[in-house]
Design a protein around this motif. Structure first.
Motif, PDB file in Angstrom:
ATOM      1  N   ILE A 198       0.472   5.856   0.039  1.00 25.88           N
ATOM      2  CA  ILE A 198      -0.401   6.983   0.324  1.00 25.88           C
ATOM      3  C   ILE A 198      -0.318   8.006  -0.798  1.00 25.88           C
ATOM      4  CG2 ILE A 198      -0.993   8.798   1.975  1.00 25.88           C
ATOM      5  CD1 ILE A 198      -1.261   6.042   3.164  1.00 25.88           C
ATOM      6  N   ALA A 236      -1.319  10.422   6.722  1.00 27.34           N
ATOM      7  CA  ALA A 236      -0.072   9.726   6.403  1.00 27.34           C
ATOM      8  C   ALA A 236       0.964   9.945   7.499  1.00 27.34           C
ATOM      9  CB  ALA A 236       0.469  10.222   5.066  1.00 27.34           C
ATOM     10  N   TRP A 264       4.502   7.459   1.458  1.00 25.34           N
ATOM     11  CA  TRP A 264       3.826   8.654   0.961  1.00 25.34           C
ATOM     12  C   TRP A 264       4.706   9.500   0.045  1.00 25.34           C
ATOM     13  CZ3 TRP A 264       5.924  13.455   1.916  1.00 25.34           C
ATOM     14  CH2 TRP A 264       6.917  13.516   2.899  1.00 25.34           C
ATOM     15  N   ARG A 289      -3.770   0.745  -3.246  1.00 25.66           N
ATOM     16  CA  ARG A 289      -3.158  -0.578  -3.264  1.00 25.66           C
ATOM     17  C   ARG A 289      -2.545  -0.843  -4.629  1.00 25.66           C
ATOM     18  NH1 ARG A 289      -7.637  -0.776  -0.060  1.00 25.66           N
ATOM     19  NH2 ARG A 289      -8.946  -0.604  -1.880  1.00 25.66           N
ATOM     20  N   ILE A 318      -5.419   6.184   0.676  1.00 26.48           N
ATOM     21  CA  ILE A 318      -4.665   4.932   0.695  1.00 26.48           C
ATOM     22  C   ILE A 318      -4.952   4.167  -0.588  1.00 26.48           C
ATOM     23  CG2 ILE A 318      -4.330   2.726   1.861  1.00 26.48           C
ATOM     24  CD1 ILE A 318      -5.099   4.057   4.452  1.00 26.48           C
ATOM     25  N   ASP A 368       4.941   5.561   6.706  1.00 29.23           N
ATOM     26  CA  ASP A 368       4.073   5.280   5.563  1.00 29.23           C
ATOM     27  C   ASP A 368       4.771   5.540   4.231  1.00 29.23           C
ATOM     28  OD1 ASP A 368       1.922   4.400   7.001  1.00 29.23           O
ATOM     29  OD2 ASP A 368       0.896   6.334   7.043  1.00 29.23           O
ATOM     30  N   ILE A 401       0.833  -1.193   0.000  1.00 24.30           N
ATOM     31  CA  ILE A 401       0.000   0.000   0.000  1.00 24.30           C
ATOM     32  C   ILE A 401       0.871   1.248   0.000  1.00 24.30           C
ATOM     33  CG2 ILE A 401      -1.863  -1.169   1.213  1.00 24.30           C
ATOM     34  CD1 ILE A 401      -1.042   0.291   3.742  1.00 24.30           C
TER      35      ILE A 401
END
Length: 236
Positions: free
Chosen positions: A8, A16, A23, A97, A95, A21, A6
């Motif tokens: 961001i 985030a 991002w 995928r 978010i 994360d 995943i």
């Protein structure tokens, strides 16, 4: 594996996490600057959002460990990357995928290719799941509890269904409900990650194989519904 799949899409930076994360152009600082991240307090890494970190360059104050040569090099690299970051006011982070990891980029249920991927849909409202429930409960001798399978919330159906099961059998019934939910979740994961798809009959067979295994392992409450052979009749 899931965390690696995943990333961001940065909006206002309010959700985030800056240090953990993915991002920053699809990557996390753990990927880009692992030594730098190591000198940040674990508690801070779990809470610091991108918006907080960028405000007055708060992320610099998060660095509290030893400043080795590698840490300083990674610090400069991160500083350079952050110069092009612009937050979008009133636009929540999103978010996403990655398909290359075998995950969907939409919210379609992988069992029925329709509706939502909410947990209640997956476990009881999905047409595939309902067929599985009907066949398993029918073969287990609890066909009477299938009358309310039209409910869209698992907890509501479960609470109501238990009333139709004799008290001595309720522990076994509860165990069966948990087992069916677990197998439906595994079916979802098999389709999502491994692209392995089972038919309704195969899914039901798999559940009864587990019932037999539990019984052989000494779990007595499921013994009454542990058959040697299974013939599945698909509900119309």
């Amino acid at each position: 594996m899931f965390q690696a799949s995943i990333y961001i899409e940065l909006g206002d930076g309010g959700k985030a996490l800056f240090w953990s994360d993915r991002w920053l152009q699809g990557k996390s600082l753990i990927d880009l600057a692992p030594c730098l991240v190591d000198v940040v307090c674990g508690r801070v890494k779990k809470k610091r959002t991108v918006a907080q970190a960028l405000q007055n360059k708060q992320w610099i104050s998060d660095i509290t460990g030893a400043l080795t040569v590698q840490v300083l090099l990674e610090y400069l690299q991160v500083w350079d990357r952050l110069q092009g970051v612009r937050l979008q006011e009133n636009q929540p982070d999103k978010i996403s995928r990655r398909k290359k990891h075998g995950l969907q980029d939409d919210d379609t249920c992988v069992l029925c290719n329709q509706s939502s991927k909410m947990i209640d849909h997956l476990l009881i409202a999905c047409p595939f799941s309902r067929e599985v429930w009907f066949n398993v409960l029918r073969k287990a001798g609890w066909e009477s509890v299938t009358q309310n399978l039209h409910m869209d919330h698992l907890a509501s159906w479960w609470t109501e269904a238990r009333k139709h099961v004799p008290k001595p059998n309720r522990r076994g019934f509860d165990s069966l409900v948990v087992l069916i939910c677990w197998q439906l979740w595994k079916e979802r994961n098999d389709r999502t990650f491994d692209r392995r798809v089972r038919t309704i009959n195969q899914a039901v067979d798999r559940i009864f194989d587990e019932i037999s295994a539990w019984s052989l392992a000494g779990y007595r409450h499921l013994e009454p519904v542990s058959p040697i052979t299974i013939t599945v009749v698909v509900a119309i």
